[in-house]
Design a protein around this motif. Structure first.
Motif, mmCIF file in Angstrom:
data_model
loop_
_atom_site.group_PDB
_atom_site.id
_atom_site.type_symbol
_atom_site.label_atom_id
_atom_site.label_comp_id
_atom_site.label_asym_id
_atom_site.label_seq_id
_atom_site.Cartn_x
_atom_site.Cartn_y
_atom_site.Cartn_z
ATOM 1 N N ILE A 24 0.840 -1.203 0.000
ATOM 2 C CA ILE A 24 0.000 0.000 0.000
ATOM 3 C C ILE A 24 0.871 1.248 0.000
ATOM 4 O O ILE A 24 0.676 2.172 -0.803
ATOM 5 C CB ILE A 24 -0.936 0.009 1.221
ATOM 6 C CG1 ILE A 24 -1.936 -1.154 1.142
ATOM 7 C CG2 ILE A 24 -1.686 1.335 1.308
ATOM 8 C CD1 ILE A 24 -2.778 -1.325 2.397
ATOM 9 N N LEU A 25 1.846 1.286 0.907
ATOM 10 C CA LEU A 25 2.726 2.451 1.004
ATOM 11 C C LEU A 25 3.499 2.656 -0.305
ATOM 12 O O LEU A 25 3.646 3.783 -0.786
ATOM 13 C CB LEU A 25 3.690 2.276 2.172
ATOM 14 C CG LEU A 25 4.676 3.428 2.429
ATOM 15 C CD1 LEU A 25 3.935 4.746 2.626
ATOM 16 C CD2 LEU A 25 5.547 3.106 3.641
ATOM 17 N N ALA A 26 3.971 1.577 -0.891
ATOM 18 C CA ALA A 26 4.710 1.674 -2.159
ATOM 19 C C ALA A 26 3.836 2.251 -3.260
ATOM 20 O O ALA A 26 4.317 3.004 -4.123
ATOM 21 C CB ALA A 26 5.243 0.305 -2.562
ATOM 22 N N SER A 27 2.544 1.919 -3.247
ATOM 23 C CA SER A 27 1.649 2.455 -4.280
ATOM 24 C C SER A 27 1.481 3.959 -4.136
ATOM 25 O O SER A 27 1.373 4.681 -5.137
ATOM 26 C CB SER A 27 0.290 1.748 -4.232
ATOM 27 O OG SER A 27 -0.507 2.179 -3.137
ATOM 28 N N LEU A 28 1.479 4.466 -2.898
ATOM 29 C CA LEU A 28 1.401 5.919 -2.688
ATOM 30 C C LEU A 28 2.666 6.596 -3.206
ATOM 31 O O LEU A 28 2.616 7.649 -3.851
ATOM 32 C CB LEU A 28 1.203 6.237 -1.205
ATOM 33 C CG LEU A 28 0.045 5.567 -0.460
ATOM 34 C CD1 LEU A 28 -0.092 6.154 0.937
ATOM 35 C CD2 LEU A 28 -1.253 5.709 -1.225
ATOM 36 N N ILE A 29 3.800 6.001 -2.905
ATOM 37 C CA ILE A 29 5.078 6.538 -3.378
ATOM 38 C C ILE A 29 5.111 6.558 -4.906
ATOM 39 O O ILE A 29 5.532 7.540 -5.523
ATOM 40 C CB ILE A 29 6.246 5.701 -2.815
ATOM 41 C CG1 ILE A 29 6.269 5.771 -1.287
ATOM 42 C CG2 ILE A 29 7.576 6.145 -3.412
ATOM 43 C CD1 ILE A 29 7.153 4.719 -0.631
ATOM 44 N N GLU A 30 4.654 5.466 -5.499
ATOM 45 C CA GLU A 30 4.656 5.352 -6.960
ATOM 46 C C GLU A 30 3.824 6.456 -7.610
ATOM 47 O O GLU A 30 4.216 7.037 -8.628
ATOM 48 C CB GLU A 30 4.111 3.986 -7.378
ATOM 49 C CG GLU A 30 4.270 3.672 -8.847
ATOM 50 C CD GLU A 30 5.723 3.470 -9.243
ATOM 51 O OE1 GLU A 30 6.215 4.267 -10.075
ATOM 52 O OE2 GLU A 30 6.355 2.538 -8.729
ATOM 53 N N PRO A 60 -7.124 1.571 2.743
ATOM 54 C CA PRO A 60 -7.364 0.130 2.960
ATOM 55 C C PRO A 60 -6.690 -0.796 1.955
ATOM 56 O O PRO A 60 -6.451 -1.968 2.254
ATOM 57 C CB PRO A 60 -8.886 0.018 2.877
ATOM 58 C CG PRO A 60 -9.317 1.194 2.063
ATOM 59 C CD PRO A 60 -8.359 2.287 2.403
ATOM 60 N N THR A 61 -6.405 -0.295 0.756
ATOM 61 C CA THR A 61 -5.762 -1.119 -0.276
ATOM 62 C C THR A 61 -4.754 -0.247 -1.018
ATOM 63 O O THR A 61 -4.769 0.982 -0.885
ATOM 64 C CB THR A 61 -6.776 -1.661 -1.309
ATOM 65 O OG1 THR A 61 -7.179 -0.591 -2.179
ATOM 66 C CG2 THR A 61 -7.994 -2.269 -0.626
ATOM 67 N N PRO A 62 -3.895 -0.862 -1.818
ATOM 68 C CA PRO A 62 -3.064 -0.055 -2.716
ATOM 69 C C PRO A 62 -3.941 0.772 -3.655
ATOM 70 O O PRO A 62 -5.124 0.467 -3.859
ATOM 71 C CB PRO A 62 -2.255 -1.099 -3.484
ATOM 72 C CG PRO A 62 -2.255 -2.309 -2.611
ATOM 73 C CD PRO A 62 -3.584 -2.314 -1.932
ATOM 74 N N ILE A 63 -3.363 1.797 -4.243
ATOM 75 C CA ILE A 63 -4.102 2.623 -5.197
ATOM 76 C C ILE A 63 -3.537 2.484 -6.611
ATOM 77 O O ILE A 63 -4.032 3.119 -7.533
ATOM 78 C CB ILE A 63 -4.102 4.104 -4.767
ATOM 79 C CG1 ILE A 63 -2.671 4.663 -4.748
ATOM 80 C CG2 ILE A 63 -4.769 4.274 -3.409
ATOM 81 C CD1 ILE A 63 -2.600 6.175 -4.549
ATOM 82 N N ALA A 64 -2.497 1.679 -6.781
ATOM 83 C CA ALA A 64 -1.853 1.499 -8.085
ATOM 84 C C ALA A 64 -0.882 0.338 -7.987
ATOM 85 O O ALA A 64 -0.704 -0.257 -6.914
ATOM 86 C CB ALA A 64 -1.125 2.778 -8.509
ATOM 87 N N MET A 65 -0.245 0.030 -9.108
ATOM 88 C CA MET A 65 0.764 -1.028 -9.143
ATOM 89 C C MET A 65 2.153 -0.418 -9.007
ATOM 90 O O MET A 65 2.632 0.243 -9.933
ATOM 91 C CB MET A 65 0.659 -1.814 -10.452
ATOM 92 C CG MET A 65 -0.602 -2.637 -10.574
ATOM 93 S SD MET A 65 -0.768 -3.466 -12.183
ATOM 94 C CE MET A 65 -1.341 -2.108 -13.181
ATOM 95 N N PRO A 66 2.808 -0.585 -7.881
ATOM 96 C CA PRO A 66 4.150 -0.023 -7.717
ATOM 97 C C PRO A 66 5.215 -0.899 -8.371
ATOM 98 O O PRO A 66 5.085 -2.128 -8.425
ATOM 99 C CB PRO A 66 4.325 0.008 -6.198
ATOM 100 C CG PRO A 66 3.500 -1.147 -5.717
ATOM 101 C CD PRO A 66 2.319 -1.228 -6.648
ATOM 102 N N GLY A 67 6.273 -0.258 -8.841
ATOM 103 C CA GLY A 67 7.409 -0.990 -9.366
ATOM 104 C C GLY A 67 8.396 -1.328 -8.272
ATOM 105 O O GLY A 67 8.200 -0.988 -7.093
ATOM 106 N N ALA A 68 9.486 -1.973 -8.654
ATOM 107 C CA ALA A 68 10.476 -2.419 -7.678
ATOM 108 C C ALA A 68 11.087 -1.239 -6.921
ATOM 109 O O ALA A 68 11.373 -1.345 -5.719
ATOM 110 C CB ALA A 68 11.574 -3.221 -8.386
#
Length: 334
Positions: free
Chosen positions: A209-215, A280-288
């Motif tokens: 989830i956090l990674a998707s926000l960063i992405e 509650p969930t990711p908002i996108a697909m984060p990369g590596a």
């Protein structure tokens, strides 16, 4: 004695004819096939060798099917390995090279790219538009797709690794989704196992989830860990994350390109201006890169950031400094 000579002569003639026929058959297989430009040829799944050579003859790729039928009888192992798929046939290749090509893994492949930061909805649209893909999910709901992937209780957002996937005709969109899902799970597991100590997140899913926000916040690779640091410090201090991409995601189809002050106050499950902690969930697909940043945030004291307008951000440790940056970059000095 005369009869024996006649018999031996007949046998010699028969052998000569047979040998000549054998040489002629070999010559047919060693001669170039009948095309003068690169030609796409498809071997249907389950097609018999006789059907394949008949199709080759009908399309004028080979002059005659009989040498290949003979090959199937004389050298059955040479034709038993034919595989289904599309093949690029080239002028000048011999009949034997043709058979070898149709028995190889050198099938025509296609590329499908899922960019980092896309949503599952966008990925589905790309899959539906992909050529030569077997579209099995077009009429399925998100929930039905996850059930087909044997993950019925999993929310799909963020669960698929963004990358370029290669496929050949006959591969299904479910096959691509399964590859992308497995790739994300293995990448996430590896990243989580190597995480920093004392993070304010408790599970691989929270890291996702956090990674998707960063992405969604930055396309500048070197900023990802800095933004992760801001989010991490805010979580540790109990501050709301206040990140615009969560507002946009929570608005769904109501988002038309602008966020108003009313949107920032609107109560949705994803609006981090009004909810505490992570959505509650990711908002996108984060990369590596974003996955790694989520578990390796930069140290520092910045708690705010604002877009400069060139894709990068200004980071600030205090609200006063942040407001000054907002005036400079958003309000143009007003």
């Amino acid at each position: 004695m005369r009869a024996i000579k006649i018999l031996l002569l007949l046998l010699a003639l028969a052998a000569a004819v047979a040998f000549g026929g054998y040489r002629y058959w070999l010559a047919q297989l060693e001669s170039p096939i009948a095309i003068d430009t690169d030609t796409l040829f498809e071997v249907p799944r389950g097609a018999a060798f006789g059907q394949i050579v008949q199709s080759l003859e009908a399309r004028d790729i080979i002059e005659s099917a009989w040498p290949y039928r003979v090959l199937a009888r004389v050298e059955p192992d040479a034709v038993n390995g034919l595989r289904a798929g599309e093949f690029e046939l080239e002028p000048g290749m011999s009949g034997r090279e043709l058979v070898s090509k149709l028995s190889s893994d050198d099938v025509v492949t296609y590329r499908l790219t899922v960019p980092e930061g896309w949503t599952f909805r966008q990925m589905r649209q790309r899959l539906n538009q992909a050529e030569k893909l077997d579209h099995q999910t077009s009429d399925l709901s998100d929930e039905e797709i996850m059930a087909a992937l044997d993950h019925a209780d999993t929310h799909p957002e963020g669960q698929f690794f963004p990358d370029t996937y290669r496929y050949h005709k006959g591969v299904s969109d479910l096959d691509i989704l399964r590859q992308a899902f497995d790739r994300m799970q293995s990448t996430l597991a590896s990243v989580w196992a190597d995480r920093d100590d004392d993070l304010p997140i408790d599970s691989p899913y929270q890291a996702l989830i956090l990674a998707s926000l960063i992405e969604r916040e930055t396309g500048v690779p070197e900023e990802r860990s800095e933004i992760a640091g801001v989010f991490t410090r805010r979580l540790e201090k109990g501050m709301r994350l206040q990140t615009d991409p969560t507002v946009i995601y929570g608005m769904g189809d109501a988002y038309v390109g602008n966020i108003t002050r009313a949107d920032l106050r609107r109560q949705t499950a994803y609006n981090t201006y009004v909810i505490a902690g992570l959505p509650p969930t990711p908002i996108a697909m984060p990369g590596a890169g974003s996955l790694n940043a989520a578990v390796h945030p930069n140290d520092g004291d910045s708690l705010y950031f604002v877009a400069k307008g060139d894709g990068s951000h200004q980071f600030s440790a205090t609200l006063a400094a942040h407001n000054a940056a907002v005036r400079r970059y958003i309000l143009n000095g007003d």
